[in-house]
Design an enzyme around this catalytic site. Structure first.
Site, PDB file in Angstrom:
ATOM      1  N   ARG A 125      -4.784   1.509  10.361  1.00 11.56           N
ATOM      2  CA  ARG A 125      -5.623   1.155  11.505  1.00 11.56           C
ATOM      3  C   ARG A 125      -5.676   2.354  12.445  1.00 11.56           C
ATOM      4  NH1 ARG A 125      -7.635  -2.782   9.219  1.00 11.56           N
ATOM      5  NH2 ARG A 125      -7.546  -4.954   9.961  1.00 11.56           N
ATOM      6  N   ILE A 133      -4.999   5.474   6.612  1.00  7.23           N
ATOM      7  CA  ILE A 133      -5.807   4.454   5.947  1.00  7.23           C
ATOM      8  C   ILE A 133      -5.392   3.057   6.424  1.00  7.23           C
ATOM      9  CG2 ILE A 133      -6.530   5.713   3.897  1.00  7.23           C
ATOM     10  CD1 ILE A 133      -3.354   3.563   4.035  1.00  7.23           C
ATOM     11  N   ILE A 157       0.833  -1.200   0.000  1.00  7.72           N
ATOM     12  CA  ILE A 157       0.000   0.000   0.000  1.00  7.72           C
ATOM     13  C   ILE A 157       0.868   1.252   0.000  1.00  7.72           C
ATOM     14  CG2 ILE A 157      -1.684   1.338   1.329  1.00  7.72           C
ATOM     15  CD1 ILE A 157      -2.877  -1.333   2.256  1.00  7.72           C
ATOM     16  N   GLU A 166     -14.525   1.739  16.091  1.00  3.90           N
ATOM     17  CA  GLU A 166     -15.350   1.692  14.881  1.00  3.90           C
ATOM     18  C   GLU A 166     -16.582   0.825  15.124  1.00  3.90           C
ATOM     19  OE1 GLU A 166     -12.976   0.411  11.569  1.00  3.90           O
ATOM     20  OE2 GLU A 166     -11.511   2.020  11.811  1.00  3.90           O
ATOM     21  N   HIS A 169     -14.097   3.585   6.964  1.00  2.00           N
ATOM     22  CA  HIS A 169     -13.244   2.415   6.732  1.00  2.00           C
ATOM     23  C   HIS A 169     -13.623   1.735   5.405  1.00  2.00           C
ATOM     24  CE1 HIS A 169     -10.670  -0.772   8.997  1.00  2.00           C
ATOM     25  NE2 HIS A 169     -10.390  -0.759   7.699  1.00  2.00           N
TER      26      HIS A 169
END
Length: 317
Positions: free
Chosen positions: A234, A232, A158, A263, A281
């Site tokens: 945790r 992006i 990523i 969350e 998320h």
């Protein structure tokens, strides 16, 4: 007869449809399995599917005496007690890089939305203030991307995709990771050095003890009053209380967040800031990403039931 697989986390049925064509799914719908199924039903369960961020501890594994494979839907596996799994001879698999492109795309979207004040601009039009020629302090000219320093914390799949995307905007890219990589970007020796160097800090590391609250009040101070943070990965990587303080005191300029310490995230002080862009998320939530993640889940399960090693096994599990 299809092999039985326990679904441990709560998933939309559509996400499990392809997997359900190959396996007999026992859906616990996010509840403790022992509350949904009898001990006899659970006694033969050899494999389960879970979301990587869902806590999965030793006591749950103890209710599944035959369990030998935990397959995470997605790249993350931070909720799984890897030590407990290893002690019980349970293999842990995941879906590495399956959603990397989608998550990187959202990271850049959040960066652009935050730095270009997209939400205040949208509200300025919708409210009628633009038509009424009312001044808006939030719409003062802001620095553009050419020459902007973007720091990427974590240079996995990523992180690499984020770096390549922001480089296309004529930015300078630097990074900090546990080790140096063969990439065309400047390496900074610590997270502190990276935060001091950049004006946008992109968080792209895995959750774990070594990254818990790594972005704290000190890092945010080094980022500075013109700096932005985008997360992006945790929510645990950022000290959220410190972030709220930094935003309240204008220690930093703004933030873009797809993940949170808790969350789903309810409206609170953090959600009230106009210079913070929030998404629920959804970084990896594209059709292509879900297909790729399902492919990995199916491959892991098919290999397990065939007596073969998981092709996407978590190292160290």
């Amino acid at each position: 007869m299809p092999f039985e697989v326990l679904i441990y986390s709560r998933f939309p049925k559509a996400m499990m449809a392809r997997i359900g064509q190959r396996f007999d799914l026992m859906d616990a719908a996010g509840k403790p399995p022992a509350e949904v199924f009898t001990a006899e039903q659970l006694s033969g369960v050899r494999a389960m599917i879970t979301a990587g961020g869902t806590p999965l501890r030793a006591e749950v594994m103890d209710t599944l005496p035959a369990l030998r494979a935990i397959v995470c839907y997605g790249t993350g596996y931070d909720g799984v007690d890897l030590d407990a799994a290893a002690k019980r001879g349970i293999a842990v698999g995941h879906s590495p890089a399956a959603n990397a492109a989608a998550v990187a795309d959202l990271a850049v979207t959040l960066m652009l939305a935050a730095t270009r004040h997209l939400l205040p601009a949208d509200e300025y039009v919708r409210s009628g203030n633009w038509a009424a020629a009312k001044p808006s302090p939030l719409l003062r000219p802001q620095p553009g991307n050419p020459g902007r320093r973007v720091g990427v914390y974590g240079m996995g799949e990523i992180g690499r995709k984020i770096a390549s995307r922001v480089a296309a905007f004529e930015t300078e890219v630097g990074y900090f990771s546990r080790s140096r990589h063969d990439v065309p970007y400047q390496y900074l020796p610590s997270l502190e050095a990276l935060a001091e160097w950049c004006s946008v800090l992109m968080i792209a590391v895995r959750a774990g003890a070594d990254t818990h609250h790594a972005v704290n009040a000190g890092i945010l101070r080094k980022l500075g009053k013109d700096g932005y943070v985008v997360n992006i990965s945790r929510g645990s990587v950022i000290d959220q209380a410190a972030l709220v303080t930094a935003l309240t005191e204008s220690t930093i300029a703004g933030a873009g967040l797809d993940v949170f310490e808790n969350e789903p995230h309810a409206p609170d002080t953090l959600t009230a800031f106009p210079n913070v862009v929030l998404t629920p998320h959804i970084g990896g939530h594209t059709t292509e990403s879900h297909t790729a993640m399902q492919d990995c889940v199916i491959a892991n399960l098919e290999a397990f039931f065939a007596g073969k090693p998981l092709p996407y096994e978590v190292r160290g599990a």
